[in-house]
Design a protein around this motif. Structure first.
Motif, PDB file in Angstrom:
ATOM      1  N   MET A   1       0.852  -1.199   0.000  1.00 20.69           N
ATOM      2  CA  MET A   1       0.000   0.000   0.000  1.00 20.69           C
ATOM      3  C   MET A   1       0.886   1.247   0.000  1.00 20.69           C
ATOM      4  SD  MET A   1      -2.979   0.771   2.765  1.00 20.69           S
ATOM      5  CE  MET A   1      -3.790   2.346   2.801  1.00 20.69           C
ATOM      6  N   ALA A   2       0.493   2.269  -0.778  1.00 20.03           N
ATOM      7  CA  ALA A   2       1.383   3.415  -1.003  1.00 20.03           C
ATOM      8  C   ALA A   2       1.422   4.396   0.167  1.00 20.03           C
ATOM      9  CB  ALA A   2       0.942   4.148  -2.265  1.00 20.03           C
ATOM     10  N   VAL A   3       0.312   4.493   0.900  1.00 17.54           N
ATOM     11  CA  VAL A   3       0.233   5.555   1.914  1.00 17.54           C
ATOM     12  C   VAL A   3       1.376   5.513   2.927  1.00 17.54           C
ATOM     13  CG1 VAL A   3      -1.179   6.474   3.797  1.00 17.54           C
ATOM     14  CG2 VAL A   3      -2.230   5.925   1.615  1.00 17.54           C
ATOM     15  N   PRO A   4       1.741   4.335   3.489  1.00 15.46           N
ATOM     16  CA  PRO A   4       2.819   4.355   4.478  1.00 15.46           C
ATOM     17  C   PRO A   4       4.158   4.824   3.924  1.00 15.46           C
ATOM     18  CG  PRO A   4       1.601   2.298   4.595  1.00 15.46           C
ATOM     19  CD  PRO A   4       1.170   3.000   3.350  1.00 15.46           C
ATOM     20  N   GLY A   5       4.342   4.798   2.596  1.00 18.06           N
ATOM     21  CA  GLY A   5       5.616   5.196   2.020  1.00 18.06           C
ATOM     22  C   GLY A   5       6.083   6.562   2.503  1.00 18.06           C
ATOM     23  N   TRP A   6       5.231   7.580   2.398  1.00 19.45           N
ATOM     24  CA  TRP A   6       5.608   8.927   2.828  1.00 19.45           C
ATOM     25  C   TRP A   6       5.699   9.002   4.350  1.00 19.45           C
ATOM     26  CZ3 TRP A   6       8.144  12.979   1.998  1.00 19.45           C
ATOM     27  CH2 TRP A   6       7.883  14.182   2.655  1.00 19.45           C
ATOM     28  N   LEU A   7       4.775   8.333   5.028  1.00 22.10           N
ATOM     29  CA  LEU A   7       4.829   8.324   6.493  1.00 22.10           C
ATOM     30  C   LEU A   7       6.129   7.699   6.981  1.00 22.10           C
ATOM     31  CD1 LEU A   7       1.366   7.391   8.076  1.00 22.10           C
ATOM     32  CD2 LEU A   7       2.755   9.406   8.531  1.00 22.10           C
ATOM     33  N   GLU A   8       6.547   6.628   6.310  1.00 20.59           N
ATOM     34  CA  GLU A   8       7.800   5.970   6.707  1.00 20.59           C
ATOM     35  C   GLU A   8       8.994   6.898   6.501  1.00 20.59           C
ATOM     36  OE1 GLU A   8       8.015   3.312   8.462  1.00 20.59           O
ATOM     37  OE2 GLU A   8       5.849   3.128   8.317  1.00 20.59           O
ATOM     38  N   ARG A   9       8.962   7.665   5.416  1.00 18.48           N
ATOM     39  CA  ARG A   9      10.055   8.627   5.185  1.00 18.48           C
ATOM     40  C   ARG A   9      10.094   9.662   6.309  1.00 18.48           C
ATOM     41  NH1 ARG A   9      11.148  11.852  -0.021  1.00 18.48           N
ATOM     42  NH2 ARG A   9      13.049  12.257   1.152  1.00 18.48           N
ATOM     43  N   LEU A  10       8.913  10.116   6.720  1.00 17.97           N
ATOM     44  CA  LEU A  10       8.861  11.100   7.807  1.00 17.97           C
ATOM     45  C   LEU A  10       9.369  10.488   9.106  1.00 17.97           C
ATOM     46  CD1 LEU A  10       5.394  12.802   7.154  1.00 17.97           C
ATOM     47  CD2 LEU A  10       7.658  13.732   6.681  1.00 17.97           C
ATOM     48  N   ARG A  11       8.993   9.242   9.348  1.00 18.08           N
ATOM     49  CA  ARG A  11       9.443   8.567  10.589  1.00 18.08           C
ATOM     50  C   ARG A  11      10.955   8.382  10.579  1.00 18.08           C
ATOM     51  NH1 ARG A  11       4.603   4.696  10.106  1.00 18.08           N
ATOM     52  NH2 ARG A  11       3.105   5.563  11.573  1.00 18.08           N
ATOM     53  N   ALA A  12      11.504   8.060   9.393  1.00 17.51           N
ATOM     54  CA  ALA A  12      12.941   7.775   9.295  1.00 17.51           C
ATOM     55  C   ALA A  12      13.790   9.048   9.326  1.00 17.51           C
ATOM     56  CB  ALA A  12      13.224   7.002   8.005  1.00 17.51           C
ATOM     57  N   ALA A  13      13.173  10.184   9.033  1.00 17.90           N
ATOM     58  CA  ALA A  13      13.944  11.439   8.974  1.00 17.90           C
ATOM     59  C   ALA A  13      14.435  11.822  10.371  1.00 17.90           C
ATOM     60  CB  ALA A  13      13.064  12.550   8.409  1.00 17.90           C
ATOM     61  N   ARG A  14      15.569  12.521  10.392  1.00 14.43           N
ATOM     62  CA  ARG A  14      16.073  13.060  11.650  1.00 14.43           C
ATOM     63  C   ARG A  14      15.265  14.316  11.954  1.00 14.43           C
ATOM     64  NH1 ARG A  14      21.549  15.732  12.608  1.00 14.43           N
ATOM     65  NH2 ARG A  14      21.674  15.674  14.863  1.00 14.43           N
ATOM     66  N   LYS A  15      14.662  14.373  13.127  1.00 20.09           N
ATOM     67  CA  LYS A  15      13.742  15.468  13.437  1.00 20.09           C
ATOM     68  C   LYS A  15      14.200  16.250  14.661  1.00 20.09           C
ATOM     69  CE  LYS A  15      10.216  12.439  13.380  1.00 20.09           C
ATOM     70  NZ  LYS A  15      10.741  11.334  12.558  1.00 20.09           N
ATOM     71  N   THR A  16      14.061  17.563  14.580  1.00 19.26           N
ATOM     72  CA  THR A  16      14.270  18.407  15.754  1.00 19.26           C
ATOM     73  C   THR A  16      13.018  19.244  15.947  1.00 19.26           C
ATOM     74  OG1 THR A  16      15.367  20.076  14.390  1.00 19.26           O
ATOM     75  CG2 THR A  16      16.784  18.552  15.574  1.00 19.26           C
ATOM     76  N   ALA A  17      12.719  19.575  17.201  1.00 22.51           N
ATOM     77  CA  ALA A  17      11.502  20.332  17.497  1.00 22.51           C
ATOM     78  C   ALA A  17      11.832  21.513  18.396  1.00 22.51           C
ATOM     79  CB  ALA A  17      10.480  19.421  18.182  1.00 22.51           C
ATOM     80  N   LEU A  18      11.088  22.588  18.187  1.00 20.02           N
ATOM     81  CA  LEU A  18      11.245  23.791  18.989  1.00 20.02           C
ATOM     82  C   LEU A  18       9.869  24.382  19.220  1.00 20.02           C
ATOM     83  CD1 LEU A  18      13.160  26.107  20.113  1.00 20.02           C
ATOM     84  CD2 LEU A  18      12.934  27.140  17.856  1.00 20.02           C
ATOM     85  N   VAL A  19       9.576  24.753  20.452  1.00 17.65           N
ATOM     86  CA  VAL A  19       8.310  25.428  20.755  1.00 17.65           C
ATOM     87  C   VAL A  19       8.607  26.903  20.965  1.00 17.65           C
ATOM     88  CG1 VAL A  19       6.417  25.643  22.402  1.00 17.65           C
ATOM     89  CG2 VAL A  19       7.235  23.381  21.737  1.00 17.65           C
ATOM     90  N   GLN A  20       7.950  27.739  20.161  1.00 10.65           N
ATOM     91  CA  GLN A  20       8.245  29.170  20.205  1.00 10.65           C
ATOM     92  C   GLN A  20       7.034  29.940  19.668  1.00 10.65           C
ATOM     93  OE1 GLN A  20      11.275  30.473  17.378  1.00 10.65           O
ATOM     94  NE2 GLN A  20      12.269  31.659  18.983  1.00 10.65           N
ATOM     95  N   ASP A  21       6.674  31.030  20.355  1.00  9.93           N
ATOM     96  CA  ASP A  21       5.586  31.924  19.904  1.00  9.93           C
ATOM     97  C   ASP A  21       4.280  31.178  19.636  1.00  9.93           C
ATOM     98  OD1 ASP A  21       7.532  33.934  19.917  1.00  9.93           O
ATOM     99  OD2 ASP A  21       8.066  33.552  17.829  1.00  9.93           O
ATOM    100  N   GLY A  22       3.954  30.200  20.487  1.00 12.01           N
ATOM    101  CA  GLY A  22       2.694  29.470  20.311  1.00 12.01           C
ATOM    102  C   GLY A  22       2.714  28.482  19.160  1.00 12.01           C
ATOM    103  N   LYS A  23       3.904  28.228  18.613  1.00 10.09           N
ATOM    104  CA  LYS A  23       4.027  27.300  17.489  1.00 10.09           C
ATOM    105  C   LYS A  23       4.994  26.181  17.837  1.00 10.09           C
ATOM    106  CE  LYS A  23       3.548  31.019  14.106  1.00 10.09           C
ATOM    107  NZ  LYS A  23       4.342  31.878  13.215  1.00 10.09           N
TER     108      LYS A  23
END
Length: 203
Positions: A1-23
């Motif tokens: 099924m194609a849908v998990p393809g993009w989700l898997e790429r997002l999961r595999a990506a190195r991610k950083t998060a920042l909370v600032q100005d309500g965002k």
């Protein structure tokens, strides 16, 4: 099924998060070196902006390309964009989604609503805006549907016109709503740095 393809790429990506100005700001670094930056409203989970950057031919960072959100002000741009600026009366095309739909706004279009037609070109995988007075023509794709390999549906497309702005709405298909819900759960698991805490936390 194609849908998990993009989700898997997002999961595999190195991610950083920042909370600032309500965002909540999320930065993704993919295996191929591409970068994606998103901003979400903390209270609603609404996507406020999404932009992309890839390495240029010399291996340095290229310019950010905005997919969702306000276009960059020419005043913030490099010198060349300050020398040649578009007229403030030219149509301005931008995407600004809601939780349930993809939405585009084209400012500075003063013509009445019956002048416009918005249609889906299934073979070219794009939407087309036409005017009967031949004053405006625009083709645009929906990258989200391409990433999930979903067909375009003419029934999901509608438009309205108010305050010299054409507003085009495309209802998100259930597959994308489900994928976005899953992604939001994952993004909330990333420990976010607050502004002033120094470096972003990485997953």
């Amino acid at each position: 099924m194609a849908v998990p393809g993009w989700l898997e790429r997002l999961r595999a990506a190195r991610k950083t998060a920042l909370v600032q100005d309500g965002k909540r700001k999320i930065h993704y670094l993919f295996e191929d070196g591409k970068e994606m930056a998103e901003e979400y409203d903390i209270k609603t989970g609404q996507l406020m902006s999404r932009k992309w950057r890839e390495k240029n031919t010399l291996g340095g960072s290229g310019k950010w390309q905005i997919e969702v959100g306000e276009p960059t002000s020419p005043l913030l741009g490099a010198l060349e964009s300050e020398l040649i600026t578009e007229s403030s009366s030219n149509p301005v095309f931008m995407r600004k989604d809601t939780l349930s739909s993809f939405q585009w706004r084209i400012r500075n279009l003063p013509y009445p609503k019956d002048v416009y037609s918005v249609s889906v070109e299934e073979e070219q995988r794009c939407c087309v805006i036409r005017t009967t007075n031949k004053k405006y023509y625009k083709k645009f794709s929906i990258p989200d549907l391409d990433r999930y390999h979903l067909p375009l549906d003419a029934a999901a497309l509608s438009f309205a016109h108010a305050n010299n702005t054409l507003i085009i709405t495309y209802q998100k298909p259930k597959e994308i709503l489900a994928a976005e819900e899953q992604l939001q759960k994952e993004l909330k698991k990333i420990k976010a740095a607050n502004s002033g805490d120094g470096d972003c936390k990485t997953q």
